[in-house]
Design an enzyme around this catalytic site. Structure first.
Site, PDB file in Angstrom:
ATOM      1  N   SER A 118      -5.966   3.194   4.506  1.00 26.82           N
ATOM      2  CA  SER A 118      -5.498   2.399   3.376  1.00 26.82           C
ATOM      3  C   SER A 118      -6.649   1.721   2.640  1.00 26.82           C
ATOM      4  CB  SER A 118      -4.484   1.353   3.848  1.00 26.82           C
ATOM      5  OG  SER A 118      -3.649   0.939   2.801  1.00 26.82           O
ATOM      6  N   SER A 172       0.787  -1.231   0.000  1.00 29.33           N
ATOM      7  CA  SER A 172       0.000   0.000   0.000  1.00 29.33           C
ATOM      8  C   SER A 172       0.821   1.284   0.000  1.00 29.33           C
ATOM      9  CB  SER A 172      -0.958   0.012   1.188  1.00 29.33           C
ATOM     10  OG  SER A 172      -2.048  -0.838   0.940  1.00 29.33           O
ATOM     11  N   LYS A 201       0.029   3.610  -2.777  1.00 26.01           N
ATOM     12  CA  LYS A 201      -1.049   4.603  -2.707  1.00 26.01           C
ATOM     13  C   LYS A 201      -0.504   6.023  -2.650  1.00 26.01           C
ATOM     14  CE  LYS A 201      -4.710   1.791  -0.541  1.00 26.01           C
ATOM     15  NZ  LYS A 201      -4.137   0.495  -0.191  1.00 26.01           N
TER      16      LYS A 201
END
Length: 378
Positions: free
Chosen positions: A146, A91, A94
């Site tokens: 997230s 993640s 991101k």
């Protein structure tokens, strides 16, 4: 027997999708350095081991397979370990999604998430298919908790998954983050997706220059809309509560990528960035130690490399066409996974046909070889 598409097919496919020219873009739990490219940021950063300055105490030990400690203001890389090793980013990818989309989307625009976004696997904030959310809400949940559902909703609001991935990879190239290949907006593991500790530091540095990006990543708690009112969400970055001067940025984990983290802290007007990749345990204390070392070492050591500046953006070509206004409520629609992007990007029909043929050949060769199991991303 494993069937491998010819290199020419892979290169043509990458070119059409906006991916890097090299074909070795699938890390397998370890390091795979870019072929035929000098180390970005300095020759010393080409090592797969630890590179550290002399004359000061060595950087603290960490179980991470790769890390970078850098001065955000000067761009000096103070220490590193396998900085250009390409790993699954989980993640932490991101951060690239946010950096790419924040300037493109009106943060006050209402979004009705698609059923695909609502049902995205892995970590999620819990979207429903109702126009309850602003783009600002989605970015907040993307970077605090997230939300993979938010990543998909934002990508679809931007015009679709394929378009967003092209733009994310173009942004990585602009930053000279050549180890980075985005195949998902959420960081969920997918073959061919990769980044490096060096690239994540480039992305974090660029993100911190954006006021909204920094606001999202430094927010500890916030309200998120729900069908009946709202509920509280909290940032997964534990150092926001534990480390003096912490200002973000993002952590990540999947079963294949293991732990990764991008962090930045500011003290006495100076900001230190620490990025780690592929850590198999509890990394928060080790990141704090690396940040402490960075603050102590900055301005006292000869840097081992540099965080390069982004490439200059090309001036837009006038088209004479009016730009359509953004609707007040955007529906987050899910295009077919095999849908081709509209338009040929200005290529001649012959060149486009050749590229499409090569890409099609690559698809036929690798069709059916996809792994159906996917890991959770947080």
């Amino acid at each position: 027997m494993r069937h491998v598409a010819p290199v020419g097919v892979l290169l043509a496919a990458n070119a059409l999708l906006g991916l890097p020219a090299h074909a070795d873009n699938e890390p397998v739990g370890g390091t795979t350095h870019s072929v035929g490219r000098a180390p970005v940021g300095g020759a010393a950063l080409g090592t797969r081991g630890i590179v550290a300055p002399s004359g000061v105490k060595a950087p603290p030990k960490t179980a991470a397979k790769s890390y970078v400690v850098a001065d955000a203001e000067t761009g000096e890389v103070l220490a590193a370990k396998d900085p250009h090793g390409r790993y699954l980013p989980a993640s932490t990818l991101k951060t690239l999604t946010a950096l790419t989309l924040i300037p493109k989307l009106d943060k006050n625009m209402k979004v009705k998430p698609s059923s695909r976004a609502v049902n995205e696997e892995g970590s999620a904030v819990g979207l429903v298919s109702k126009p309850l959310y602003t783009v600002d809400d989605l970015f907040k949940a993307l970077l605090l908790v997230s939300g993979n559902d938010c990543a998909m909703a934002l990508a679809e609001t931007n015009g679709g998954l394929a378009k967003t991935l092209r733009e994310m990879n173009a942004e990585a190239r602009r930053l000279q983050a050549y180890d980075t290949v985005a195949k998902t907006p959420s960081g969920l593991d997918k073959p061919g997706q990769s980044s490096s500790a060096y690239d994540l530091a480039l992305i974090a540095r660029a993100g911190l220059a954006n006021r909204d990006f920094q606001r999202y990543t430094s927010t500890k708690t916030g309200r998120f809309p729900a069908p009946k009112g709202y509920y509280e969400i909290g940032n997964h970055n534990k150092l926001l509560w534990r480390y003096k001067g912490m200002i973000g940025v993002k952590n990540g984990w999947t079963s294949k990528a293991l732990g990764s983290f991008v962090g930045a802290a500011r003290r006495d007007g100076h900001t230190i960035i620490v990025t780690i990749m592929r850590h198999d345990g509890y990394f928060w204390n080790e990141v704090a130690d690396l940040l402490d070392w960075g603050f102590a070492a900055r301005s006292r050591v000869t840097p081992v490399g540099t965080l390069v500046d982004p490439l200059p953006e090309a001036a837009p070509t006038p088209t004479g066409q009016a730009v359509p206004r953004t609707p007040q409520v955007a529906r987050s629609t899910a295009p077919r996974a095999d849908a081709a992007p509209a338009g040929n990007g200005g290529l001649s029909p012959a060149v486009y046909g050749l590229g499409a043929g090569l890409l099609g050949g690559g698809v036929l060769l690798v069709y059916g070889l996809r792994r159906r199991s996917r890991s959770r991303s947080s």
